[in-house]
Design an enzyme around this catalytic site. Structure first.
Site, mmCIF file in Angstrom:
data_model
loop_
_atom_site.group_PDB
_atom_site.id
_atom_site.type_symbol
_atom_site.label_atom_id
_atom_site.label_comp_id
_atom_site.label_asym_id
_atom_site.label_seq_id
_atom_site.Cartn_x
_atom_site.Cartn_y
_atom_site.Cartn_z
ATOM 1 N N GLU A 103 6.140 2.687 1.312
ATOM 2 C CA GLU A 103 4.616 2.920 0.678
ATOM 3 C C GLU A 103 4.897 3.591 -0.861
ATOM 4 O OE1 GLU A 103 2.900 1.736 1.893
ATOM 5 O OE2 GLU A 103 4.110 1.164 3.798
ATOM 6 N N ASP A 163 9.814 -2.728 -0.933
ATOM 7 C CA ASP A 163 11.586 -2.404 -0.139
ATOM 8 C C ASP A 163 12.652 -2.344 -0.574
ATOM 9 O OD1 ASP A 163 10.145 -3.067 2.389
ATOM 10 O OD2 ASP A 163 10.732 -5.235 2.071
HETATM 11 ZN ZN LIG Z 1 3.875 -2.844 2.178
#
Ligand SMILES: [Zn+2]
Length: 681
Positions: A521, A585
């Site tokens: 995030e 990621d």
């Molecule tokens: Zn995301």
């Protein structure tokens, strides 16, 4: 990020002495690193996803009412069961009824009374169908949309377009009105425009479904067939001028502040003055017309098609919108197309799940209060905040050390990092539902009033300062998001639980799993899209030209990598669509790894179950993606989901990390060792 999709990101913690849930902690607790979920016959350097999750996939077949199944999906299902307990207690006639309990209890009870809905058939929709039949001219469409059973959808779907409010891209302290493309029954423009065999097959199935829905409201089969063809023709026309999902990832393409007079010139066939005045906005000077080409084409379509064909189109959307609140025949037919054909589900989910989801959707912060009181303790919040701060400290180190970014841009990046607000668990201030009337036994009335209540809540924000305390996910949600216009990270209570994080686990898999999510995030603030917004959430370029170019080159490495992965058949990942998530990621996992190392630097960490601490970190990450997905759902997500398939979220990331290679002693040339690795943040 901004629009939250079918995705899943967990979050949370670390401190170990305290239980995560104050009461009713799930027992027995599921471990974050589950040995039985692994398949140790697979070489981790060949297929890390299969190594981490082979056992999980075998022991967790996809339930018949699901289109995919994952660690997150299972947790969401468990949260639903907890919500069900709350709702069934609230629905009992004998329950103590404070205002919140009355609303959630009566809403749920009305939704669950399927026998009463079956008795009514489509009678609750008849007044709406009569209104459509009586429209005297195409000019009257605007007034109809402004006063229809359900409001012009806030979130897509619905007829013609989407209307709501949003932060001004140019001044994030202000809220303005916003109009966006919409009006389709299929999930994306591509479904209307692509020419492959599968797309054609789905269009045929969609037209058959629309025909059946017309038959369910009493039309003869031949009439219904002609009407379905009309709907398809009009929706295809509307789809042609819609922006693609890749284009929509560029906020510059969605930023078109327009005066009401100019909108009237752009799309003259729609009576905007009537629409605005009927929804209570007769005085707004301007709005963001996100997709001007669409509104121009929509206006042309209004001119071109006959009034009678527009009535057909509106009848379809009214029926489709109301279907979940009519008799079970409507529910089942809707499931047959949207659940089964489009997503591969085999069975309609039990009614309690659908009704629980409806309460969560319409009264989310009322239900959320009860959920948090029962299932979420303050210690989990503290622990989450601690871990987020550790990860943010690593991001600061990374930015300062970046070899490819100059000093001026670094200053701006650090200012943005330091301005990020971390929101954990649930809102400080609960939303007030006092003005919403929920009546026992009035299912369609309840959903209609709830939809309008929400619509007016959005419109009431226009012209007022932004409320930065607001959330767009409800507390029980197993997900998290970064909002670039608020520059905040939001972790609902629902995701702060085992097996995503466990107080009984060693730190390594906790950091690999939930730490990775926090890093994910946070990295969204600096992905291809988020990086275009500044510390205050304004769409403003804070990069030097050279630094931006260097960033884009590095991001392109990730686009190229993921574009090489095959989802199903010959469908490859659209690496431009998934770039923001793939960057998040990659950066997020590295940040979590660094934060874990920092957190445990003075500890002597031993191998557990023959796995080194470093291996346990990565398996924790790998197991956050344990999942199976039906083929139909894979095809759907290939078009609409900005997230890569779970397997590639695991393998794509670790194959870029030298830390992984070392942990598992992988050799050059093995599949999990890329020759030239991508690295951005
Ligand atoms: Zn995301």
């Amino acid at each position: 990020m901004l629009l939250r999709n079918v995705a899943l990101w967990p979050i949370l913690i670390l401190i170990s002495l305290l239980p995560l849930s104050a009461q009713n902690a799930p027992a027995p607790e599921q471990p974050v690193l589950d040995l039985s979920s692994m398949d140790k016959t697979v070489d981790p350097c060949v297929d890390f996803f299969a190594y981490s999750c082979g056992g999980w996939v075998k022991k967790n077949p996809i339930p018949p009412d699901q289109s995919s199944w994952s660690a997150y999906g299972k947790l969401q299902d468990e949260n639903l069961a907890q919500l069900r307990t709350i709702l069934e207690e609230a629905a009992k006639p004998s329950a103590q009824k404070d205002a919140v309990t009355q609303k959630i209890g009566d809403y749920y009870a009305s939704c669950m009374d399927e026998a009463a809905l079956d008795k009514l058939g489509f009678a609750p929709l008849v007044p709406e169908l009569k209104r459509i039949a009586a429209l005297p001219s195409k000019d009257a469409i605007a007034e109809y949309l402004a006063t229809s059973l359900y409001p012009t959808s806030l979130y897509g779907g619905g007829a013609l377009f989407t209307f709501r409010s949003d932060q001004d891209y140019n001044d994030s302290s202000q809220v303005i009105a916003e109009a966006d493309q919409g009006g389709l029954g299929l999930p994306d423009r591509d479904y209307y425009l692509k020419d492959d065999a599968k797309s054609k097959e789905l269009r045929t199935a969609y037209v058959a479904h629309v025909q059946k829905m017309f038959e369910l409201i009493g039309d003869k089969p031949e009439t219904a067939a002609a009407e379905a063809a009309t709907v398809m023709r009009i929706e295809t026309e509307l789809s042609q001028s819609q922006l693609t999902r890749v284009d929509r990832r560029d906020p510059q393409k969605l930023n078109h502040k327009t005066s009401v007079q100019d909108l009237e010139k752009l799309a003259p066939a729609f009576r905007w003055n009537v629409y605005f005045s009927k929804v209570g906005l007769s005085t707004i000077p301007s709005l963001n017309v996100m997709t001007p080409d669409y509104f121009r084409a929509m206006s042309a379509a209004i001119e071109k098609e006959s009034l009678s064909d527009w009535k057909t189109y509106l009848r379809w959307h009214a029926t489709h919108d109301a279907a979940p609140n009519l008799s079970s025949a409507f529910d089942q037919e809707t499931f047959n197309f949207y659940g089964k054909t489009l997503r591969g589900r085999q069975e309609l989910p039990p009614r309690w799940k659908r009704c629980t989801n409806d309460v969560d959707g319409d009264l989310g912060e009322a239900l959320g209060q009860a959920y948090v009181a029962r299932y979420f303790g303050p210690e989990a919040k503290l622990a989450a905040v601690k871990m987020v701060k550790e990860i943010e400290a690593e991001m600061q180190n990374e930015i300062q050390a970046l070899p490819w970014m100059g000093t001026a841009t670094k200053e701006q990046a650090l200012a943005k990092l330091h301005a990020i607000a971390n929101k954990v668990g649930y809102p400080d201030q609960w939303r007030d539902y006092d003005g919403l009337k929920i009546v026992h036994g009035d299912e369609i009335g309840n959903t209609e009033r709830a939809a309008w209540f929400e619509f007016h809540r959005w419109l009431a924000k226009i012209g007022k300062p932004v409320d930065r305390g607001e959330w767009t996910m409800t507390p029980p949600t197993v997900n998290a998001y970064y909002d670039p216009q608020k520059n905040d990270i939001n972790f609902p209570a629902g995701i702060l639980q085992p097996p995503l994080f466990s107080a009984q686990s060693d730190a390594a898999p906790n950091y690999g799993n939930t730490g990775g999510t926090m890093g994910h995030e946070l990295t969204h603030a600096f992905d291809d899209e988020g990086s275009q917004f500044d510390d205050k959430g304004n769409l403003r370029n804070w990069w030097t030209e050279a630094d931006r170019k260097a960033f884009e080159q590095r991001a392109q490495c990730v686009v190229d990598q993921y574009s090489g992965f095959t989802i199903i058949d010959d469908i490859k990942i659209n690496g431009k669509l998934t770039n923001g998530e793939d960057l998040a990621d990659l950066g997020g996992t590295l940040l979590a790894y660094l934060a874990w190392q920092e957190d445990t630097k003075n500890q002597k960490l031993d191998a557990i179950d023959d796995l080194t601490p470093e291996q346990r970190f990565f398996i924790g990450y790998g197991q956050s993606w344990c999942a199976s997905t039906r083929d139909e759902e894979k095809r759907l997500r290939a078009t609409v989901d900005p997230h890569s398939p779970d397997k590639f979220r695991a393998n794509g990331v670790v194959s870029n990390l030298p830390e992984f290679r070392e942990a598992f002693h992988c050799k050059a040339g093995q599949p999990m060792v890329r020759e030239s690795v991508c690295r951005v943040w």
